[in-house]
Design an enzyme around this catalytic site. Structure first.
Site, short mmCIF file in Angstrom:
data_model
loop_
_atom_site.label_atom_id
_atom_site.label_comp_id
_atom_site.label_asym_id
_atom_site.label_seq_id
_atom_site.Cartn_x
_atom_site.Cartn_y
_atom_site.Cartn_z
N GLU A 108 5.19 -11.18 15.03
CA GLU A 108 4.69 -11.77 16.28
C GLU A 108 5.25 -13.19 16.44
OE1 GLU A 108 0.50 -11.55 16.34
OE2 GLU A 108 0.35 -12.21 18.43
N ARG B 43 0.82 -1.22 0.00
CA ARG B 43 0.00 0.00 0.00
C ARG B 43 0.85 1.26 0.00
NH1 ARG B 43 -2.92 -3.89 2.80
NH2 ARG B 43 -1.82 -3.42 4.72
P1 AMP Z 1 4.31 -3.11 11.66
O1 AMP Z 1 5.58 -3.64 11.05
O2 AMP Z 1 3.85 -3.88 12.85
O3 AMP Z 1 4.41 -1.61 11.95
O4 AMP Z 1 3.14 -3.30 10.59
C1 AMP Z 1 3.00 -2.41 9.54
C2 AMP Z 1 2.57 -3.09 8.27
O5 AMP Z 1 1.51 -3.99 8.50
C3 AMP Z 1 2.08 -2.04 7.28
O6 AMP Z 1 2.57 -2.39 5.98
C4 AMP Z 1 0.58 -2.13 7.37
O7 AMP Z 1 -0.01 -2.01 6.09
C5 AMP Z 1 0.27 -3.49 7.97
N1 AMP Z 1 -0.66 -3.42 9.12
C6 AMP Z 1 -0.38 -3.76 10.40
N2 AMP Z 1 -1.45 -3.62 11.19
C7 AMP Z 1 -2.45 -3.16 10.40
C8 AMP Z 1 -3.82 -2.79 10.65
N3 AMP Z 1 -4.38 -2.86 11.86
N4 AMP Z 1 -4.54 -2.33 9.60
C9 AMP Z 1 -3.99 -2.25 8.36
N5 AMP Z 1 -2.71 -2.59 8.09
C10 AMP Z 1 -1.94 -3.04 9.08
#
Ligand code: AMP
Length: 180
Positions: free
Chosen positions: A104, A67
């Protein structure tokens, strides 16, 4: 520095849809497809980002798979600069540099082309993604930019899940349009 009015913030905020229990139970997925198909919301967002980053003297936008590619490409075109994809492992065809990050359960890996910023020495790069949760993906993306001799000047997100404190793990400045 361009400030987003409360009215404009609400236009963007109200265009994002919450999908409970996707992709698994307990997660509230922030669905930006309803922002993308809403021309008023998308234009309000992109105009704000264009105004903000016009002053940053950027050389490239790097977008995170998948995205981040959408917002990053639109912004790069508006600023008349190049776009560079940060992709999930195994998708880029030329020589890459990779960075692992913790999920996770287990690990994931993102890659960038080794010569992505070679047109400009010490390139100033903005990293963009739709959302920051734990920050692992963005941290890996920012590290990749710095590994290939460019400079990640800021990480930009449309939405931030503030309760996860993801920005704490990122060395570059972080800007989030919306906070949840
Ligand atoms: P993180 O590495 O945990 O910061 O996760 C970020 C990535 O996961 C991004 O590319 C987001 O598009 C996706 N992502 C994680 N959680 C969500 C959520 N609740 N809603 C939409 N996309 C998420």
């Amino acid at each position: 520095m361009s400030q987003l009015s409360q009215e404009d913030k609400d236009i963007i905020l109200n265009s994002i849809r919450d999908i409970p229990d996707f992709p698994k139970k307990g997660i509230i997925f922030k669905d930006i497809s309803t922002l993308l198909n809403n021309p008023k919301a998308l234009n309000t967002l992109m105009k704000h980002l264009e105004d903000r980053y016009r002053e940053y003297n950027l050389d490239y936008i790097a977008g995170i798979d998948a995205r981040g590619f959408i917002f990053g490409s639109i912004l790069a075109d508006r600023l008349n600069i190049g776009f560079v994809p940060v992709r999930k492992k195994g998708k880029l065809p030329y020589t890459t540099v990779a960075e692992k990050y913790a999920l996770e359960y287990g690990f994931d890996e993102v890659e960038i082309h080794i010569d992505a910023f070679d047109h400009k020495k010490d390139a100033r790069v903005l990293l963009i993604d739709d959302l920051i949760a734990t920050g692992g993906t963005a941290k890996a993306g920012a590290n990749l930019i710095n590994k290939v001799n460019a400079h990640c000047v800021e990480c930009c997100f449309i939405a931030e899940l503030t309760f996860l404190n993801g920005k704490e793990c990122i060395d570059s400045p972080v800007y989030s349009v919306l906070e949840f």
